[in-house]
Design an enzyme around this catalytic site. Structure first.
Site, mmCIF file in Angstrom:
data_model
loop_
_atom_site.group_PDB
_atom_site.id
_atom_site.type_symbol
_atom_site.label_atom_id
_atom_site.label_comp_id
_atom_site.label_asym_id
_atom_site.label_seq_id
_atom_site.Cartn_x
_atom_site.Cartn_y
_atom_site.Cartn_z
ATOM 1 N N HIS A 100 -14.295 40.244 42.434
ATOM 2 C CA HIS A 100 -15.403 39.350 42.088
ATOM 3 C C HIS A 100 -15.242 38.049 42.877
ATOM 4 O O HIS A 100 -14.125 37.599 43.095
ATOM 5 C CB HIS A 100 -15.409 39.033 40.585
ATOM 6 C CG HIS A 100 -16.726 38.527 40.096
ATOM 7 N ND1 HIS A 100 -17.086 37.210 40.178
ATOM 8 C CD2 HIS A 100 -17.780 39.178 39.541
ATOM 9 C CE1 HIS A 100 -18.310 37.063 39.682
ATOM 10 N NE2 HIS A 100 -18.760 38.240 39.287
ATOM 11 N N GLU A 157 -19.193 45.810 36.246
ATOM 12 C CA GLU A 157 -19.882 47.075 36.562
ATOM 13 C C GLU A 157 -19.131 48.308 36.112
ATOM 14 O O GLU A 157 -19.752 49.363 35.896
ATOM 15 C CB GLU A 157 -20.147 47.170 38.069
ATOM 16 C CG GLU A 157 -20.788 45.952 38.682
ATOM 17 C CD GLU A 157 -22.192 45.667 38.164
ATOM 18 O OE1 GLU A 157 -22.944 45.022 38.876
ATOM 19 O OE2 GLU A 157 -22.528 46.086 37.034
HETATM 20 C C1 SDX Z 1 -21.668 41.708 40.431
HETATM 21 O O1 SDX Z 1 -21.492 36.921 41.614
HETATM 22 C C2 SDX Z 1 -21.734 37.437 40.449
HETATM 23 O O2 SDX Z 1 -21.696 36.789 39.413
HETATM 24 C C3 SDX Z 1 -22.097 38.924 40.482
HETATM 25 C C4 SDX Z 1 -22.168 39.621 39.128
HETATM 26 C C5 SDX Z 1 -23.307 39.102 38.277
HETATM 27 O O3 SDX Z 1 -23.209 39.164 37.036
HETATM 28 O O4 SDX Z 1 -24.363 38.735 38.859
HETATM 29 O O5 SDX Z 1 -20.942 39.423 38.439
HETATM 30 C C6 SDX Z 1 -22.410 41.117 39.278
HETATM 31 O O6 SDX Z 1 -22.188 41.718 41.511
HETATM 32 C C7 SDX Z 1 -20.278 42.210 40.220
HETATM 33 C C8 SDX Z 1 -19.658 42.772 41.538
HETATM 34 C C9 SDX Z 1 -20.169 44.224 41.717
HETATM 35 N N1 SDX Z 1 -19.721 44.735 43.019
HETATM 36 C C10 SDX Z 1 -18.729 45.606 43.125
HETATM 37 O O7 SDX Z 1 -18.044 46.011 42.186
HETATM 38 C C11 SDX Z 1 -18.490 46.066 44.569
HETATM 39 C C12 SDX Z 1 -16.987 46.036 44.883
HETATM 40 N N2 SDX Z 1 -16.529 44.633 44.911
HETATM 41 C C13 SDX Z 1 -16.631 43.943 46.134
HETATM 42 O O8 SDX Z 1 -17.202 44.437 47.229
HETATM 43 C C14 SDX Z 1 -16.155 42.513 46.145
HETATM 44 O O9 SDX Z 1 -15.128 42.368 45.263
HETATM 45 C C15 SDX Z 1 -17.237 41.482 45.871
HETATM 46 C C16 SDX Z 1 -18.362 41.629 46.808
HETATM 47 C C17 SDX Z 1 -17.719 41.611 44.480
HETATM 48 C C18 SDX Z 1 -16.628 40.095 46.040
HETATM 49 O O10 SDX Z 1 -16.177 40.049 47.339
HETATM 50 P P1 SDX Z 1 -15.736 38.638 47.989
HETATM 51 O O11 SDX Z 1 -15.619 37.569 46.995
HETATM 52 O O12 SDX Z 1 -16.639 38.389 49.157
HETATM 53 O O13 SDX Z 1 -14.274 38.963 48.414
HETATM 54 P P2 SDX Z 1 -13.883 39.392 49.834
HETATM 55 O O14 SDX Z 1 -14.896 40.344 50.367
HETATM 56 O O15 SDX Z 1 -13.587 38.155 50.591
HETATM 57 O O16 SDX Z 1 -12.542 40.232 49.582
HETATM 58 C C19 SDX Z 1 -11.302 39.600 49.679
HETATM 59 C C20 SDX Z 1 -10.337 40.729 50.014
HETATM 60 C C21 SDX Z 1 -10.853 41.573 51.170
HETATM 61 O O17 SDX Z 1 -9.717 42.062 51.877
HETATM 62 P P3 SDX Z 1 -9.656 41.729 53.440
HETATM 63 O O18 SDX Z 1 -10.932 42.299 54.054
HETATM 64 O O19 SDX Z 1 -9.603 40.206 53.550
HETATM 65 O O20 SDX Z 1 -8.403 42.429 53.917
HETATM 66 O O21 SDX Z 1 -10.245 41.613 48.885
HETATM 67 C C22 SDX Z 1 -10.696 42.917 49.268
HETATM 68 C C23 SDX Z 1 -11.536 42.728 50.523
HETATM 69 O O22 SDX Z 1 -11.502 43.900 51.306
HETATM 70 N N3 SDX Z 1 -11.539 43.419 48.204
HETATM 71 C C24 SDX Z 1 -11.520 44.678 47.796
HETATM 72 C C25 SDX Z 1 -12.463 44.754 46.759
HETATM 73 N N4 SDX Z 1 -13.010 43.544 46.590
HETATM 74 C C26 SDX Z 1 -12.443 42.732 47.487
HETATM 75 N N5 SDX Z 1 -10.804 45.758 48.219
HETATM 76 C C27 SDX Z 1 -11.061 46.926 47.569
HETATM 77 N N6 SDX Z 1 -11.955 47.053 46.556
HETATM 78 C C28 SDX Z 1 -12.662 46.012 46.136
HETATM 79 N N7 SDX Z 1 -13.545 46.157 45.158
#
Ligand code: SDX
Length: 353
Positions: free
Chosen positions: A239, A294
């Site tokens: 998140h 989720e």
């Molecule tokens: C919602 O913002 C809100 O409030 C949203 C929400 C709402 O109520 O409106 O809460 C609802 O959208 C919840 C999120 C639902 N999405 C998912 O579950 C999809 C999977 N999660 C992600 O893709 C991710 O965690 C995000 C998009 C939610 C957040 O990503 P960020 O803050 O942009 O973090 P990031 O992409 O900078 O990740 C940091 C690191 C990365 O590693 P590197 O590329 O730097 O090596 O953490 C890793 C990411 O790859 N990472 C994950 C991961 N989430 C982050 N690795 C594996 N699985 C994951 N889920």
């Protein structure tokens, strides 16, 4: 430059406070877990919209007006996917900033979603019943039978849990559109258009796809390792704000526990959750990646017999309350949203003499 506007304070709001360090969500002064346990979707509408519409009636009268608007929603069998059906239906709502538009938008959602879901099952749409609550009527329109009190409670718990969540991507999109004075229907359509992305509200369906692919607890470690090695993201985890467990996950788990025939599925999901958390912590020790809303959303909507193709639109139905409230707050206290950018393109070519 602040990629993703991660550190930008873009608004002051009285609507919700998302505390990522402590894993706490407050909505208009109420803890989300308390709202989830006792409020209905209609209660949440009154709570979020209070102060933003001069003509907002008492909660019971608002619930009746939402029921009447639901019954007045034009609908027909459609071959469109649920997101398209909802966007199309919302596009027909008069695009004003008034309460009638707000009520029409949130009331139309269950009618349009149920009709689209039934069309994909080759079933005709069922007419709304204004005498029922929104959650009860949606489940009746979807399944063609009366919903049980436990089902109605569980759906309300979900709709209330996700009704507002600070400046998430879809809410920010709604505020940007509202800031141009385009109208509440345009703001809601902007919201669902942002929500449908898999990084945002498009995640619950893929959570079930992941559970289906893992199939049983003994497969979880290998499947998750392979996914992470491929650089894939685990849906339902991570998140932008929460650095600890999303408080909504346990609010939804509590609601799920009241539904029959979920014990085995819940135990399987909990096993996958624990494995995923271990693997994410091992791979990203510097970045706490915990469960988000989720994961258990997927289990709860599945337990209610809602097709996974509808999950994003159910999210949009609940979050429409927050999009509308934020749009009204932006109109009342904000100004046109127009950030700046730095030009890094080519310099102008000198004109040949
Ligand atoms: C919602 O913002 C809100 O409030 C949203 C929400 C709402 O109520 O409106 O809460 C609802 O959208 C919840 C999120 C639902 N999405 C998912 O579950 C999809 C999977 N999660 C992600 O893709 C991710 O965690 C995000 C998009 C939610 C957040 O990503 P960020 O803050 O942009 O973090 P990031 O992409 O900078 O990740 C940091 C690191 C990365 O590693 P590197 O590329 O730097 O090596 O953490 C890793 C990411 O790859 N990472 C994950 C991961 N989430 C982050 N690795 C594996 N699985 C994951 N889920």
């Amino acid at each position: 430059m602040d990629a993703g506007l991660e550190h930008v304070l873009a608004a002051e709001t009285i609507l919700s406070d998302v505390n990522g360090a402590e894993g706490r969500l407050i909505i208009r002064g109420r803890k989300v877990e308390d709202l989830a346990a006792e409020a209905t979707h209609e209660d949440a509408a009154h709570l979020l919209w209070s102060g933003f519409f001069a003509d907002l009636p008492p909660a019971s009268a608002l619930a009746q007006r939402i029921g009447a608007a639901r019954a007045a929603t034009p609908y027909q069998a459609t071959d469109a996917d649920p997101v398209t059906a909802l966007r199309r239906g919302w596009a027909l709502v008069p695009d004003t900033e008034g309460l009638d538009t707000a009520i029409a938008l949130t009331a139309a959602a269950p009618v349009l979603i149920a009709a689209a879901a039934r069309a994909r099952m080759n079933l005709p749409p069922l007419a709304p019943d204004a005498t029922l609550s929104s959650a009860a009527d949606f489940l009746r329109m979807l399944h063609g039978r009366s919903a049980t009190p436990a089902e109605i409670r569980a759906l309300n718990a979900y709709l209330v849990t996700i009704c507002d969540h600070g400046l998430n991507a879809s809410t920010f999109a709604a505020r940007v559109v509202a800031s141009t004075r385009a109208g509440l229907a345009s703001a809601a359509i902007a919201g669902i258009s942002a929500l449908k992305g898999p990084l945002h509200g498009g995640a619950p369906g893929p959570v079930l796809d992941m559970l289906d692919a893992i199939a049983e607890p003994s497969q979880a470690e290998a499947w998750i390792d392979a996914a992470l090695t491929k650089g894939e993201r685990l849906m339902g985890f991570g998140h932008r704000i929460y650095r600890v467990r999303d408080p909504r996950a346990d609010a939804l788990k509590a609601a799920l526990a009241h539904l029959p025939s979920t014990a085995g599925r819940l135990a399987f999901a909990e096993a996958v959750e624990q494995t995923a958390l271990q693997k994410l912590r091992a791979r990203h020790p510097a970045r706490s990646l915990d469960i988000n809303v989720e994961f258990y959303t997927a289990l709860l909507l599945e337990a209610l017999g809602i097709p996974r193709t509808c999950f994003t639109t159910i999210f949009a139905w609940g979050r429409s309350l927050g999009w509308i409230a934020h749009a009204k707050e932006q109109i009342a206290t904000g100004r046109l949203v127009r950030p700046q950018s730095v030009y890094v393109g080519p310099s102008p070519i000198a004109r040949r003499a």
